[in-house]
Enzyme design. Structure first.
Site, PDB file in Angstrom:
ATOM      1  N   LYS A   1     135.388  69.025  39.626  1.00 61.22           N
ATOM      2  CA  LYS A   1     134.923  69.652  40.870  1.00 61.22           C
ATOM      3  C   LYS A   1     135.996  69.586  41.952  1.00 61.22           C
ATOM      4  O   LYS A   1     136.310  70.584  42.614  1.00 61.22           O
ATOM      5  CB  LYS A   1     133.635  68.978  41.349  1.00 61.22           C
TER       6      LYS A   1
ATOM      7  N   CYS B   1     132.920  72.284  51.980  1.00 59.17           N
ATOM      8  CA  CYS B   1     133.512  71.862  50.705  1.00 59.17           C
ATOM      9  C   CYS B   1     135.036  71.746  50.738  1.00 59.17           C
ATOM     10  O   CYS B   1     135.576  70.650  50.598  1.00 59.17           O
ATOM     11  CB  CYS B   1     133.095  72.830  49.599  1.00 59.17           C
TER      12      CYS B   1
ATOM     13  N   GLU C   1     128.229  70.712  41.171  1.00 60.24           N
ATOM     14  CA  GLU C   1     127.812  72.092  41.450  1.00 60.24           C
ATOM     15  C   GLU C   1     129.036  72.932  41.799  1.00 60.24           C
ATOM     16  O   GLU C   1     130.025  72.431  42.332  1.00 60.24           O
ATOM     17  CB  GLU C   1     126.784  72.125  42.592  1.00 60.24           C
TER      18      GLU C   1
END
Length: 436
Positions: free
Chosen positions: A205, A261, A149
């Site tokens: 990612k 993150c 994502e």
């Protein structure tokens, strides 16, 4: 399509809700019975702009359902998303115990072909581990796909519904075609669905987040150097940001990055490098610099008050690690608060969304104000640690009236230097001259 999402944290809930919004029948699975019950009642467990409307609309339409039963989830979905936590382990690596634990259960319960999708941010090679964990318990055909994502907290719904790109790591043509079918409604404007191998998708990612963290950190270093040589970081930012090779985004200096993150992913990629006999020297520096940057305002505060802030009261605007979220994970505000408290100061904080989370973490160590201006009452100075829009154009007359002295320590460079000079504020910011 019938979709199952295992895990209803930030990524899982946004994923499940947005997939339901395009007509898919989605079941979200979570082991927390209380949380599931509340979601079944239409009570959303996180704050994210625009998510609640979609959440309630799709529950009402019966396209979005919640359960604690993994069996029901596996029976329902042809595509099974794993949106599980991968917390930072003691050595900086990503803890895969939740992901591999569920994979192990899937292997024991799977009855027919499924596409298992790693939605969590995971190290390179995780898809192989998930595949092995499932395969050791079953002979049923299945595929494992990596589909990282790229959701920004505060903009997650828009990012999901209108993605710049969708990355799918799939060595199986069958699985890749199912993923394309699922995501085609989201890329009607022509943005790409990038099909690649699983390992490249996993690394994409980490590489994206590590690059952005590096860009932020580089700009913070430039800001710190500006203070040494008398340059203005705002002018430098404008000068380099107009270069199309660099771009204007992620060039705003401040008191470092936080959240769920960037800090975790930088450390995890660094540790993954060490595990493969590779030293990410640049990421080592990024993490070290960012940790120091989170408290960059503290030396300015101490210097202003002659190294004695015992008994001083500081108003703080902003607790979340960024605006438009209630997420306080690795928030610079928490690091500043810890240093101020350790030196005997008091803090009265206001944040439009994150105060409850900080109360749960800090208890009564600090005070909380119901309104932004209430935090200022008789405070010795104001500290700005999150750039919420509501802080950008305050009534400076009220600030002067309520603060003991018109002093602001701004970690997000919200105000124009000339204006602060005209208003006769003492104003400290990042990478710019001090107004006294």
């Amino acid at each position: 399509m019938k979709i199952t999402v295992i895990g209803t944290g930030y990524v899982g809930l946004v994923t499940g809700t947005c997939l339901a919004e395009t007509g898919n029948n989605v079941i979200c699975v979570d082991i927390d019975q209380d949380k599931v019950t509340k979601m079944q009642q239409g009570i959303i467990p996180i704050y994210e702009p625009h998510l609640e409307n979609l959440f309630k609309r799709n529950i009402k339409a019966e396209r979005l359902k919640f359960t604690t039963s993994l069996d029901d989830g596996l029976a329902h979905g042809e595509i099974i998303f794993l949106a599980l936590p991968t917390p930072e382990d003691e050595d900086g690596s990503a803890d895969l115990s939740y992901v591999l634990g569920v994979a192990d259960q899937i292997g024991k319960k799977i009855q027919d072909y499924k596409v298992i999708v790693d939605k969590s941010t995971v190290p390179v090679g995780t898809s192989d581990k998930v595949k092995a964990a499932i395969a050791k318990h079953t002979t049923v055909d299945f595929d494992v796909v990596s589909n990282p994502e790229f959701l920004r907290e505060g903009f997650a719904v828009d990012d999901f519904m209108k993605p710049e790109r969708i990355v799918v790591g799939a060595s199986s043509t069958k699985a890749a075609e199912l993923m394309k079918k699922l995501y085609n409604p989201f890329v009607r404007s022509g943005n790409p669905i990038l099909i690649m191998d699983e390992r490249s998708a996993e690394l994409t990612k980490y590489a994206a987040n590590a690059f952005l963290a590096t860009k932020i950190t580089f700009m913070n270093e430039i800001a710190n150097f500006c203070e040494k040589v008398g340059a203005d970081v705002d002018k430098v930012r404008a000068g380099i940001g107009t270069d199309s090779r660099i771009g204007k985004r992620f060039l705003f200096p401040g008191i470092g990055y936080g959240g769920s993150c960037f800090p975790k992913d930088v450390k995890a990629l660094y540790k993954s490098g060490l595990d493969n006999d590779f030293h990410f020297k640049i990421l080592d520096a990024v993490d070290t610099i960012n940790q120091k940057q989170k408290t960059a305002l503290v030396p300015k505060i101490l210097n202003h008050f002659n190294n004695d802030i015992s008994g001083k009261t500081f108003a703080m605007w902003g607790l979340a690690f960024k605006p438009e979220t209630d997420d306080i994970r690795e928030a610079p505000a928490l690091y500043i608060i810890a240093e101020l408290l350790a030196k005997g100061a008091k803090v009265i904080a206001f944040d439009p969304e994150a105060m409850e989370n900080v109360k749960n973490k800090l208890g009564d160590k600090i005070q909380f104000a119901a309104k932004a201006y209430d935090a200022l009452e008789n405070a010795d100075a104001l500290i700005i640690s999150t750039e919420w829009n509501m802080f950008r154009t305050p009534n400076f007359d009220v600030l002067k009236e309520k603060l003991k002295n018109p002093i602001i320590f701004d970690g997000r460079n919200l105000y124009d230097l000339a204006k602060m000079q005209d208003l006769d504020f003492t104003y400290y910011s990042i990478g710019r001259k001090t107004i006294k």
